[in-house]
Design a protein around this motif. Structure first.
Motif, PDB file in Angstrom:
ATOM      1  N   ILE A   1      36.878  44.785  39.503  1.00  0.00           N
ATOM      2  CA  ILE A   1      37.968  43.878  39.157  1.00  0.00           C
ATOM      3  C   ILE A   1      37.381  42.724  38.353  1.00  0.00           C
ATOM      4  O   ILE A   1      36.481  42.028  38.818  1.00  0.00           O
ATOM      5  CB  ILE A   1      38.697  43.344  40.420  1.00  0.00           C
ATOM      6  CG1 ILE A   1      39.285  44.513  41.224  1.00  0.00           C
ATOM      7  CG2 ILE A   1      39.799  42.366  40.032  1.00  0.00           C
ATOM      8  CD1 ILE A   1      39.957  44.098  42.513  1.00  0.00           C
ATOM      9  N   ALA A   2      37.892  42.557  37.149  1.00  0.00           N
ATOM     10  CA  ALA A   2      37.266  41.605  36.209  1.00  0.00           C
ATOM     11  C   ALA A   2      37.289  40.172  36.733  1.00  0.00           C
ATOM     12  O   ALA A   2      36.251  39.491  36.745  1.00  0.00           O
ATOM     13  CB  ALA A   2      37.975  41.691  34.855  1.00  0.00           C
TER      14      ALA A   2
ATOM     15  N   ASP B   1      43.637  48.060  43.775  1.00  0.00           N
ATOM     16  CA  ASP B   1      43.619  48.538  45.159  1.00  0.00           C
ATOM     17  C   ASP B   1      42.474  49.526  45.400  1.00  0.00           C
ATOM     18  O   ASP B   1      41.849  49.520  46.469  1.00  0.00           O
ATOM     19  CB  ASP B   1      44.957  49.192  45.512  1.00  0.00           C
ATOM     20  CG  ASP B   1      46.049  48.186  45.821  1.00  0.00           C
ATOM     21  OD1 ASP B   1      45.732  46.993  46.009  1.00  0.00           O
ATOM     22  OD2 ASP B   1      47.228  48.583  45.887  1.00  0.00           O
ATOM     23  N   LEU B   2      42.201  50.384  44.422  1.00  0.00           N
ATOM     24  CA  LEU B   2      41.067  51.297  44.553  1.00  0.00           C
ATOM     25  C   LEU B   2      39.764  50.518  44.714  1.00  0.00           C
ATOM     26  O   LEU B   2      38.909  50.862  45.549  1.00  0.00           O
ATOM     27  CB  LEU B   2      40.966  52.214  43.335  1.00  0.00           C
ATOM     28  CG  LEU B   2      42.031  53.296  43.162  1.00  0.00           C
ATOM     29  CD1 LEU B   2      41.777  54.099  41.893  1.00  0.00           C
ATOM     30  CD2 LEU B   2      42.071  54.220  44.370  1.00  0.00           C
TER      31      LEU B   2
ATOM     32  N   THR C   1      49.954  42.578  47.600  1.00  0.00           N
ATOM     33  CA  THR C   1      49.053  42.345  46.478  1.00  0.00           C
ATOM     34  C   THR C   1      47.654  42.820  46.845  1.00  0.00           C
ATOM     35  O   THR C   1      47.317  42.948  48.032  1.00  0.00           O
ATOM     36  CB  THR C   1      48.998  40.856  46.125  1.00  0.00           C
ATOM     37  OG1 THR C   1      48.382  40.149  47.225  1.00  0.00           O
ATOM     38  CG2 THR C   1      50.391  40.290  45.862  1.00  0.00           C
ATOM     39  N   PRO C   2      46.782  43.069  45.856  1.00  0.00           N
ATOM     40  CA  PRO C   2      45.404  43.465  46.174  1.00  0.00           C
ATOM     41  C   PRO C   2      44.667  42.462  47.066  1.00  0.00           C
ATOM     42  O   PRO C   2      43.970  42.906  48.002  1.00  0.00           O
ATOM     43  CB  PRO C   2      44.770  43.621  44.791  1.00  0.00           C
ATOM     44  CG  PRO C   2      45.918  44.077  43.928  1.00  0.00           C
ATOM     45  CD  PRO C   2      47.088  43.287  44.419  1.00  0.00           C
TER      46      PRO C   2
ATOM     47  N   HIS D   1      35.440  48.226  48.249  1.00  0.00           N
ATOM     48  CA  HIS D   1      34.798  47.013  48.764  1.00  0.00           C
ATOM     49  C   HIS D   1      34.934  46.941  50.285  1.00  0.00           C
ATOM     50  O   HIS D   1      33.964  46.605  50.993  1.00  0.00           O
ATOM     51  CB  HIS D   1      35.441  45.790  48.107  1.00  0.00           C
ATOM     52  CG  HIS D   1      34.899  44.487  48.578  1.00  0.00           C
ATOM     53  ND1 HIS D   1      33.761  43.905  48.026  1.00  0.00           N
ATOM     54  CD2 HIS D   1      35.321  43.630  49.551  1.00  0.00           C
ATOM     55  CE1 HIS D   1      33.520  42.754  48.626  1.00  0.00           C
ATOM     56  NE2 HIS D   1      34.455  42.560  49.559  1.00  0.00           N
ATOM     57  N   ALA D   2      36.105  47.242  50.806  1.00  0.00           N
ATOM     58  CA  ALA D   2      36.347  47.153  52.247  1.00  0.00           C
ATOM     59  C   ALA D   2      35.537  48.189  53.023  1.00  0.00           C
ATOM     60  O   ALA D   2      35.092  47.924  54.148  1.00  0.00           O
ATOM     61  CB  ALA D   2      37.835  47.319  52.537  1.00  0.00           C
ATOM     62  N   ILE D   3      35.359  49.367  52.438  1.00  0.00           N
ATOM     63  CA  ILE D   3      34.532  50.398  53.083  1.00  0.00           C
ATOM     64  C   ILE D   3      33.122  49.862  53.304  1.00  0.00           C
ATOM     65  O   ILE D   3      32.544  49.994  54.396  1.00  0.00           O
ATOM     66  CB  ILE D   3      34.510  51.688  52.234  1.00  0.00           C
ATOM     67  CG1 ILE D   3      35.878  52.373  52.283  1.00  0.00           C
ATOM     68  CG2 ILE D   3      33.425  52.638  52.720  1.00  0.00           C
ATOM     69  CD1 ILE D   3      36.028  53.516  51.282  1.00  0.00           C
TER      70      ILE D   3
END
Length: 416
Positions: free
Chosen positions: A132-133, A237-238, A188-189, A243-245
């Motif tokens: 994500i930029a 979201d991807l 939202t993301p 990141h969450a993993i």
């Protein structure tokens, strides 16, 4: 924990007569090099409307697998269940969609919110996510607001999950999904990141998550909304999931689930591009479209089949308000665009199939009629053996439409 395959595809078999035609699509896709695992899904609401039990969905799937020699994996989804409805699904199902949409916004205990914020200082400030930029700028107030909105829902999801674990006698024989899609506002993301942290805290090993995206995901018709905005949200979201993993120890197989309401053809190229670019998995549902293809098949068959399709439409029109009420958040039907029962009664087979089949290039296509029939399966259920016999009498033409729809309109555009 049972590991969810990379690409899973939800199909609904509302009357337990379509599994063979559905599985044929997966077999043909496999010949093309598309490795997708079928997930038969049917919600508690649909079982109640039809008067069926989850074991019947399992039996239909098992028979199709045996008859057609399918040697790959397949799953049975307890779709959109909660603590009050899960028990009837425990024995036959090995995929559980924990639906917490109705719990979103329920106030969490202030002490739980405070504890969550204290545990996750990494969520506050400038949060950089690979892929994500622009970094997220998340204030403490943002985290508190999101926790107040979603924490209670994740706690309820944990209660459902633990109930399933106890009933199943362990965690090794089912896949867990959390669904938040049938609600009014999209997540939202940045909210997704906070939600995933909360889910991890609750000890739920989710492998798919179904958020609500921006735009309308109405039943049986194409996406309505800003396609560019969807693309940004989907890709963000991807990145958030990846990141969450890493950050929260969620299962490596965790992937996005798109509860498409069926037939979101305009966003399929975006989804395909994103999963090919990232290597991410995908779970997608096209449940109700299969019931519509049964009606298309009956209408295409002509004769008694066409007459029955017309009868179902006329009764659905008469009972429109009651049929639509449970699906109010996922349909947009203009009464002015619905043809009268008298008009439809005079239609030829071609006129009926042109109106119902999802082909927006056809001038006869009617999205309003399609949505009404999508939620009108209760009418067919009330016909009982009459409807089932019609499916048997017109088996070949119905199967052709069910298989062709899944393979040509869904699987090929998404995965080939």
């Amino acid at each position: 924990m049972k590991t969810c395959p990379k690409y899973t595809f939800g199909v609904g078999d509302r009357f337990a007569n379509g599994a063979h035609a559905q599985l044929t699509a997966f077999i043909e896709a496999n010949k093309l090099g598309i490795d997708i695992v079928p997930v038969w899904n049917k919600s508690n609401r649909e079982h109640n409307i039809i008067g069926s039990e989850p074991i019947q969905t399992r039996q239909a799937a098992d028979k199709a697998v045996a008859d057609l020699g399918w040697t790959g994996e397949y799953l049975l989804d307890a779709d959109h269940i909660n603590l009050s409805t899960v028990d009837r699904f425990v024995a036959p199902c090995d995929f559980f969609t924990l639906d917490v949409a109705d719990d979103i916004g329920e106030a969490a205990d202030p002490a739980d919110v405070a504890a969550f914020i204290a545990k996750h200082p990494e969520l506050i400030g400038t949060v950089a996510i690979e892929g994500i930029a622009a970094p997220f700028e998340i204030s403490r107030a943002d985290v508190e607001k999101t926790a107040n909105q979603f924490l209670k829902a994740t706690q309820k999801a944990a209660a459902i999950y633990q109930h399933i674990v106890k009933a199943k006698g362990g965690v090794d024989n089912f896949v867990t999904e959390v669904s938040m899609d049938e609600t009014d506002s999209p997540q939202t993301p940045p909210e997704m990141l906070i939600i995933l942290a909360a889910i991890a805290d609750q000890g739920i090993p989710i492998q798919t998550i179904a958020p609500k995206f921006t735009g309308r995901f109405n039943k049986g018709v194409d996406y309505v909304g800003d396609v560019a905005q969807f693309e940004k949200e989907f890709n963000d979201d991807l990145a958030v999931i990846a990141h969450a993993i890493k950050t929260y120890g969620l299962p490596a197989a965790l992937k996005l689930s798109v509860h498409s309401g069926s037939d979101k053809f305009s966003i399929y190229p975006i989804i395909k591009k994103a999963i090919q670019r990232t290597g991410a998995g995908l779970h997608i549902k096209t449940a109700g479209t299969n019931w519509l293809e049964e009606i298309v098949g009956l209408a295409e068959a002509g004769g008694d089949g066409l007459a029955l399709a017309k009868q179902i439409y006329a009764k659905a029109l008469e009972k429109k308000e009651a049929l639509c009420e449970p699906y109010a958040t996922v349909i947009d039907i203009s009464d002015a665009k619905l043809p009268s029962a008298e008009t439809v009664n005079g239609w030829t087979s071609t006129q009926f199939t042109d109106a119902l089949r999802h082909d927006e290039s056809n001038p006869g296509y009617n999205a309003d009629l399609r949505q009404l029939l999508h939620v009108g399966f209760k009418i067919a259920a009330q016909l009982g053996p009459v409807y089932i016999q019609a499916l048997h009498d017109n088996k070949e033409v119905v199967a052709k439409n069910v298989t062709g729809n899944l393979l040509d309109r869904h699987m090929k555009p998404l995965f080939l």
